[in-house]
Scaffold this motif. Structure first.
Motif, PDB file in Angstrom:
ATOM      1  N   GLN A 198       2.856   5.507   7.516  1.00  0.00           N
ATOM      2  CA  GLN A 198       3.934   6.468   7.329  1.00  0.00           C
ATOM      3  C   GLN A 198       3.974   7.001   5.897  1.00  0.00           C
ATOM      4  OE1 GLN A 198       6.531   8.436   9.136  1.00  0.00           O
ATOM      5  NE2 GLN A 198       6.597   6.529  10.260  1.00  0.00           N
ATOM      6  N   VAL A 199       3.924   8.302   5.747  1.00  0.00           N
ATOM      7  CA  VAL A 199       4.022   8.906   4.416  1.00  0.00           C
ATOM      8  C   VAL A 199       5.487   8.899   3.988  1.00  0.00           C
ATOM      9  CG1 VAL A 199       3.668  11.006   3.060  1.00  0.00           C
ATOM     10  CG2 VAL A 199       2.013  10.355   4.828  1.00  0.00           C
ATOM     11  N   GLU A 238     -11.663   9.864  13.877  1.00  0.00           N
ATOM     12  CA  GLU A 238     -11.752   9.163  12.611  1.00  0.00           C
ATOM     13  C   GLU A 238     -10.488   9.434  11.800  1.00  0.00           C
ATOM     14  OE1 GLU A 238     -15.354   8.762   9.635  1.00  0.00           O
ATOM     15  OE2 GLU A 238     -14.141  10.506   9.134  1.00  0.00           O
ATOM     16  N   CYS A 239      -9.754   8.367  11.491  1.00  0.00           N
ATOM     17  CA  CYS A 239      -8.492   8.490  10.780  1.00  0.00           C
ATOM     18  C   CYS A 239      -8.679   7.962   9.361  1.00  0.00           C
ATOM     19  CB  CYS A 239      -7.405   7.677  11.468  1.00  0.00           C
ATOM     20  SG  CYS A 239      -7.228   8.062  13.217  1.00  0.00           S
ATOM     21  N   THR A 240      -8.334   8.766   8.405  1.00  0.00           N
ATOM     22  CA  THR A 240      -8.488   8.375   7.007  1.00  0.00           C
ATOM     23  C   THR A 240      -7.133   8.493   6.314  1.00  0.00           C
ATOM     24  OG1 THR A 240     -10.694   9.339   7.031  1.00  0.00           O
ATOM     25  CG2 THR A 240      -9.764   8.803   4.879  1.00  0.00           C
ATOM     26  N   CYS A 241      -6.722   7.421   5.642  1.00  0.00           N
ATOM     27  CA  CYS A 241      -5.469   7.467   4.900  1.00  0.00           C
ATOM     28  C   CYS A 241      -5.762   7.339   3.414  1.00  0.00           C
ATOM     29  CB  CYS A 241      -4.545   6.336   5.356  1.00  0.00           C
ATOM     30  SG  CYS A 241      -2.962   6.345   4.484  1.00  0.00           S
ATOM     31  N   TRP A 265      -1.278   3.947  14.693  1.00  0.00           N
ATOM     32  CA  TRP A 265      -1.887   3.879  13.356  1.00  0.00           C
ATOM     33  C   TRP A 265      -1.069   4.709  12.363  1.00  0.00           C
ATOM     34  CZ3 TRP A 265      -4.155   7.509  10.040  1.00  0.00           C
ATOM     35  CH2 TRP A 265      -4.931   6.988   8.989  1.00  0.00           C
ATOM     36  N   GLN A 266      -0.636   5.872  12.808  1.00  0.00           N
ATOM     37  CA  GLN A 266       0.172   6.730  11.935  1.00  0.00           C
ATOM     38  C   GLN A 266       1.490   6.075  11.572  1.00  0.00           C
ATOM     39  OE1 GLN A 266      -0.026  10.512  14.266  1.00  0.00           O
ATOM     40  NE2 GLN A 266      -0.142  11.419  12.234  1.00  0.00           N
ATOM     41  N   ARG A 290       0.837  -1.183   0.000  1.00  0.00           N
ATOM     42  CA  ARG A 290       0.000   0.000   0.000  1.00  0.00           C
ATOM     43  C   ARG A 290       0.877   1.240   0.000  1.00  0.00           C
ATOM     44  NH1 ARG A 290      -5.382  -0.236   3.150  1.00  0.00           N
ATOM     45  NH2 ARG A 290      -6.134  -2.318   2.670  1.00  0.00           N
ATOM     46  N   VAL A 291       0.362   2.289  -0.577  1.00  0.00           N
ATOM     47  CA  VAL A 291       1.100   3.539  -0.602  1.00  0.00           C
ATOM     48  C   VAL A 291       0.300   4.577   0.169  1.00  0.00           C
ATOM     49  CG1 VAL A 291       2.000   5.363  -2.087  1.00  0.00           C
ATOM     50  CG2 VAL A 291       2.165   2.977  -2.799  1.00  0.00           C
ATOM     51  N   HIS A 292       0.982   5.255   1.052  1.00  0.00           N
ATOM     52  CA  HIS A 292       0.312   6.224   1.912  1.00  0.00           C
ATOM     53  C   HIS A 292       0.766   7.628   1.545  1.00  0.00           C
ATOM     54  CE1 HIS A 292      -0.336   2.539   4.163  1.00  0.00           C
ATOM     55  NE2 HIS A 292       0.974   2.374   4.183  1.00  0.00           N
ATOM     56  N   TYR A 293      -0.149   8.395   0.991  1.00  0.00           N
ATOM     57  CA  TYR A 293       0.210   9.764   0.609  1.00  0.00           C
ATOM     58  C   TYR A 293      -0.115  10.777   1.684  1.00  0.00           C
ATOM     59  CZ  TYR A 293       1.282   8.449  -4.164  1.00  0.00           C
ATOM     60  OH  TYR A 293       1.857   7.899  -5.271  1.00  0.00           O
TER      61      TYR A 293
END
Ligand SMILES: [Zn+2]
Ligand SMILES: [Zn+2]
Length: 123
Positions: free
Chosen positions: A114-115, A90-93, A109-110, A71-74
């Motif tokens: 990780q971006v 509420e956390c949205t990635c 979660w962050q 997965r890619v986290h922007y």
């Protein structure tokens, strides 16, 4: 290859291509979009066979890296204080993950989401 062999090396008309159904993203289960490549050779070819297309690159709506299966986290966004959330956040990635966490769980979660390029920044 991700998909059945009949798709690779096959050409389609515009109508056929529009009707193809793509499987969900193998990484996150999201929706894939597929690049349509025009392989019509010349005007002669077009007159005889119509325009021809083949399937090009697959891209996930959540930008997964399909080659590495990651997965890619922007980036993430957070929402709190809504009547539906209670004390949760509420956390949205961008990778498509959405969850409601307690305040103390957000950090972990962050770390998972990780971006790239922001590793190690302290705030
Ligand atoms: Zn995906
Ligand atoms: Zn993510």
């Amino acid at each position: 290859m991700l998909f059945s062999a009949e798709l690779s090396g096959r050409s389609f008309t515009a109508d056929e291509f529009a009707q193809l159904e793509w499987p969900p993203c193998p990484v996150c289960g999201g929706k894939l979009s597929v690049q349509r490549i025009d392989i019509t050779m010349n005007a002669d070819d077009e007159a005889r066979n119509g325009r021809s297309y083949i399937a090009g690159l697959y891209e996930c709506e959540h930008h997964c890296d399909l080659r590495t299966g990651q997965r890619v986290h922007y980036g993430q966004s957070f929402r709190s204080g809504g009547p539906d959330l209670g004390d949760g956040i509420e956390c949205t990635c961008s990778c498509g993950d959405v969850r409601i966490l307690a305040r103390g769980e957000v950090r972990a979660w962050q770390d998972v989401h990780q971006v790239p390029g922001e590793r190690g920044t302290s705030r």
